[in-house]
Design a protein around this motif. Structure first.
Motif, PDB file in Angstrom:
ATOM      1  N   ALA A   1     -50.053 -30.530  15.893  1.00  8.28           N
ATOM      2  CA  ALA A   1     -48.658 -30.960  15.735  1.00  8.28           C
ATOM      3  C   ALA A   1     -48.611 -32.343  15.100  1.00  8.28           C
ATOM      4  CB  ALA A   1     -47.966 -30.989  17.097  1.00  8.28           C
ATOM      5  N   ILE A   2     -47.534 -32.612  14.336  1.00  6.94           N
ATOM      6  CA  ILE A   2     -47.359 -33.929  13.721  1.00  6.94           C
ATOM      7  C   ILE A   2     -47.004 -34.932  14.816  1.00  6.94           C
ATOM      8  CG2 ILE A   2     -46.011 -35.268  12.063  1.00  6.94           C
ATOM      9  CD1 ILE A   2     -45.542 -32.692  10.521  1.00  6.94           C
ATOM     10  N   PRO A   3     -47.705 -36.067  14.880  1.00  8.85           N
ATOM     11  CA  PRO A   3     -47.435 -37.059  15.934  1.00  8.85           C
ATOM     12  C   PRO A   3     -45.970 -37.512  15.915  1.00  8.85           C
ATOM     13  CG  PRO A   3     -49.456 -37.603  14.763  1.00  8.85           C
ATOM     14  CD  PRO A   3     -48.813 -36.486  14.003  1.00  8.85           C
ATOM     15  N   ALA A   4     -45.452 -37.779  17.106  1.00  8.44           N
ATOM     16  CA  ALA A   4     -44.037 -38.168  17.225  1.00  8.44           C
ATOM     17  C   ALA A   4     -43.747 -39.480  16.503  1.00  8.44           C
ATOM     18  CB  ALA A   4     -43.655 -38.276  18.704  1.00  8.44           C
ATOM     19  N   ASP A   5     -44.713 -40.433  16.564  1.00  6.37           N
ATOM     20  CA  ASP A   5     -44.462 -41.720  15.903  1.00  6.37           C
ATOM     21  C   ASP A   5     -44.427 -41.567  14.391  1.00  6.37           C
ATOM     22  OD1 ASP A   5     -47.125 -41.127  15.661  1.00  6.37           O
ATOM     23  OD2 ASP A   5     -47.857 -43.120  16.234  1.00  6.37           O
ATOM     24  N   LEU A   6     -45.201 -40.593  13.854  1.00 10.05           N
ATOM     25  CA  LEU A   6     -45.158 -40.357  12.405  1.00 10.05           C
ATOM     26  C   LEU A   6     -43.832 -39.726  12.004  1.00 10.05           C
ATOM     27  CD1 LEU A   6     -46.492 -40.360   9.640  1.00 10.05           C
ATOM     28  CD2 LEU A   6     -47.592 -38.186  10.223  1.00 10.05           C
ATOM     29  N   VAL A   7     -43.321 -38.827  12.847  1.00  8.18           N
ATOM     30  CA  VAL A   7     -42.016 -38.222  12.565  1.00  8.18           C
ATOM     31  C   VAL A   7     -40.938 -39.303  12.522  1.00  8.18           C
ATOM     32  CG1 VAL A   7     -40.225 -36.667  13.436  1.00  8.18           C
ATOM     33  CG2 VAL A   7     -42.635 -35.997  13.568  1.00  8.18           C
ATOM     34  N   LYS A   8     -40.967 -40.207  13.501  1.00  6.33           N
ATOM     35  CA  LYS A   8     -39.980 -41.291  13.535  1.00  6.33           C
ATOM     36  C   LYS A   8     -40.143 -42.222  12.329  1.00  6.33           C
ATOM     37  CE  LYS A   8     -39.519 -41.420  18.585  1.00  6.33           C
ATOM     38  NZ  LYS A   8     -39.740 -42.238  19.800  1.00  6.33           N
ATOM     39  N   ALA A   9     -41.386 -42.489  11.948  1.00  7.32           N
ATOM     40  CA  ALA A   9     -41.620 -43.382  10.810  1.00  7.32           C
ATOM     41  C   ALA A   9     -41.109 -42.756   9.514  1.00  7.32           C
ATOM     42  CB  ALA A   9     -43.105 -43.697  10.692  1.00  7.32           C
TER      43      ALA A   9
END
Length: 580
Positions: free
Chosen positions: A119-127
């Motif tokens: 899964a794509i990391p949550a912090d990368l999604v937010k960034a």
């Protein structure tokens, strides 16, 4: 800037979509300024007529001239605005996007997609979301400034930087789907963050921008702060540009020490001033060492403030000497000082004492010019019928500017009043350009020099920075020469390529080199801004042709040097294009 340069530049810089205005009715001038200009107009007409009559002889032609001038008192002064300047966003953005996409593609080649089950990391999604929001808001702010620039010269000067930030953020947002960790995204965002922080500071310091830009700037700051926190990056100081400015500071200080010796001789006062100048050079070298080592922003600011403590009293002791060589070097130092303040995100102070001195010099020179206008001088002028109206309006606005400075007006008020004076200057100076009297022409030149000094004292960045344009044009000419030599000696002799294509490539690269040399000469010879802008536009089109028709067709074995030179040319061309 000397001679006709300041007046010509003022006319060129006002080619934006400013409507035709009358001095007595234009909207930017408040009622008290309008009243002052009218009072000054009446007083100046009386003053000029009395001076003219004093020198008149009873010849009928002289009295006929006086009659014409008297009738002209009833004629309003009209200043025609310049036609709108060409919009170059599409061309500049095309050049910039091509360059940025190629650079980002190189940095992304080692990246590989994550395994499907990861899964794509949550912090990368937010960034990624924050980056997309930043790109959209940057484009929105550019459109706000673009619309406002039609009537506001202040907004116009920030368009080039805003265009670069918007284009770079847009390209990075498009490519972010191929970046799979926040650290890599942060590395790519650093350059955007560095550019935006400087631009955000400048917009925050700017006077006269609409209320629409403020919230947009705030949202961009919030997006940049969120990205910095998510990606673990600190506010980006432009160390490279800071080092260039401190080098310029050191060179100008060295020149200033030499100017002191030339202007004051080997006197005791000169020796004391030279010693102070050398102490300042030592302080600048300490500052440059910290910047070269990429020390913290806090440490660099502290060292720069120590330099300021030495510089301010030193400069205050030099300005009253009124040595022309000293004044020219001092202006260069003041401009570099302003640029370093901006790069360090520091408020730019105004030296009130120096400003008061300059306004007194301005009024003395204007009064002296008018004292020199005899009837004989007036009969030499082509627009003699406009002299009284124009001189009255100009003198009245100048007097009010002096009064605002004496009353310690706010920086915004001072810059606004200066702008009013500058707007009336081209019409006033045009009245006397055809005079034959050397003293009149000398005073016009000195008034123009005082305007430049006042602009620097008020910390107003020039809408067109000719000195920076000359530096960039020299870099461009050097890169174009290397490109032409590389094409001639490499691809031009490589028989793997068709002869007509090789010949065309050699000719196109040679023509581009000649165009860059001609452009460099145009800037150094101080031609008009409009003429330089046309040549910059042609340069960009020639480079687009080279990029489309020739450079992509070079095989990998020969692309090395050509690609490096192309990476040097494109950013400089974008910067030059965006200056006009």
């Amino acid at each position: 800037m000397t001679g006709d340069g300041f007046a010509a530049q003022m006319m060129e810089e006002r080619r934006g979509g400013v409507a035709t205005r009358q001095i007595a009715a234009r909207s930017p001038i408040s009622p008290r300024n309008h009243l002052l200009a009218q009072n000054g107009l009446a007083a100046m007409k009386t003053k000029l007529l009395s001076r003219i009559v004093r020198f008149a002889n009873p010849h009928p032609a002289c009295w006929l001239m006086l009659a014409v001038i008297a009738v002209s008192m009833l004629m309003p002064l009209v200043i025609q605005a310049q036609p709108p300047r060409d919009q170059r966003r599409e061309l500049v953005e095309g050049l910039l996007r091509t360059f940025l996409e190629a650079r980002i593609e190189k940095s992304l080649r080692p990246d590989r997609p994550p395994p499907p089950q990861q899964a794509i990391p949550a912090d990368l999604v937010k960034a990624r979301e924050a980056l997309s929001g930043f790109a959209n808001e940057a484009n929105r702010l550019y459109e706000v400034l673009q619309a406002e620039s039609v009537r506001n010269a202040t907004a116009r000067q920030y368009l080039p930087e805003m265009m670069r930030v918007s284009a770079q953020a847009g390209v990075l947002a498009e490519k972010s789907s191929r970046i799979y960790d926040v650290q890599s995204l942060g590395r790519e965002f650093r350059d955007v963050d560095r550019q935006w922080r400087l631009l955000s500071y400048r917009l925050d310091q700017a006077d006269g921008l609409s209320r629409l830009s403020g919230p947009s700037v705030q949202r961009l700051d919030e997006f940049a702060a969120a990205l910095g926190q998510l990606c673990g990056i600190q506010p980006q100081t432009d160390y490279r540009e800071l080092l260039r400015r401190t080098d310029a500071l050191n060179s100008d200080l060295h020149r200033l020490v030499d100017d002191i010796e030339i202007g004051l001789g080997r006197t005791r006062d000169a020796q004391v001033l030279q010693l102070q100048g050398r102490r300042l050079q030592q302080q600048v070298r300490l500052l440059a060492n910290l910047i070269a080592q990429q020390t913290s922003h806090t440490a660099i600011v502290a060292e720069f403030q120590r330099y300021q403590q030495l510089w301010q009293p030193f400069a205050a002791s030099l300005w009253p000497l009124e040595q022309r060589n000293l004044e020219r070097t001092l202006r260069n130092l003041e401009e570099t000082d302003r640029q370093i303040h901006e790069l360090l995100w520091l408020p730019v102070p105004i030296n009130r004492q120096h400003l008061q001195h300059l306004t007194e010099v301005l009024m003395n020179r204007v009064d002296e010019l008018l004292d020199r206008v005899t009837l004989r001088v007036l009969m030499e002028l082509r627009g003699a019928t406009n002299v009284l109206n124009t001189a009255g309006a100009f003198h009245g606005v100048c007097e009010y500017f002096v009064a605002v400075v004496a009353q310690r007006g706010t920086p915004a008020e001072l810059r606004q009043e200066y702008q009013f004076v500058v707007e009336t200057w081209p019409a006033f100076s045009a009245c006397f350009r055809t005079a034959r009297a050397p003293e009149v022409l000398r005073l016009l030149k000195e008034i123009e020099q005082t305007f430049v000094a006042l602009r620097d004292a008020l910390r107003i960045a020039p809408e067109f920075d000719r000195r920076l344009a000359v530096q960039r044009a020299a870099l461009l000419a050097y890169a174009a020469e290397r490109l032409a030599d590389e094409v001639r000696d490499g691809v031009g002799k490589d028989r793997r390529y068709p002869t007509p294509w090789r010949t065309g490539f050699v000719q196109a690269s040679s023509a581009f080199r000649q165009e860059t040399q001609a452009f460099n000469e145009t800037l150094t010879q101080r031609r008009t801004v409009h003429e330089s802008a046309d040549m910059a536009n042609q340069l960009a089109r020639s480079w687009v042709r080279l990029q489309r028709e020739y450079l992509p067709k070079i095989d990998a074995a020969r692309q090395g040097n050509l690609a490096e030179i192309a990476d040097e040319i494109t950013p400089v061309l974008v910067e030059l294009q965006a200056m006009f």
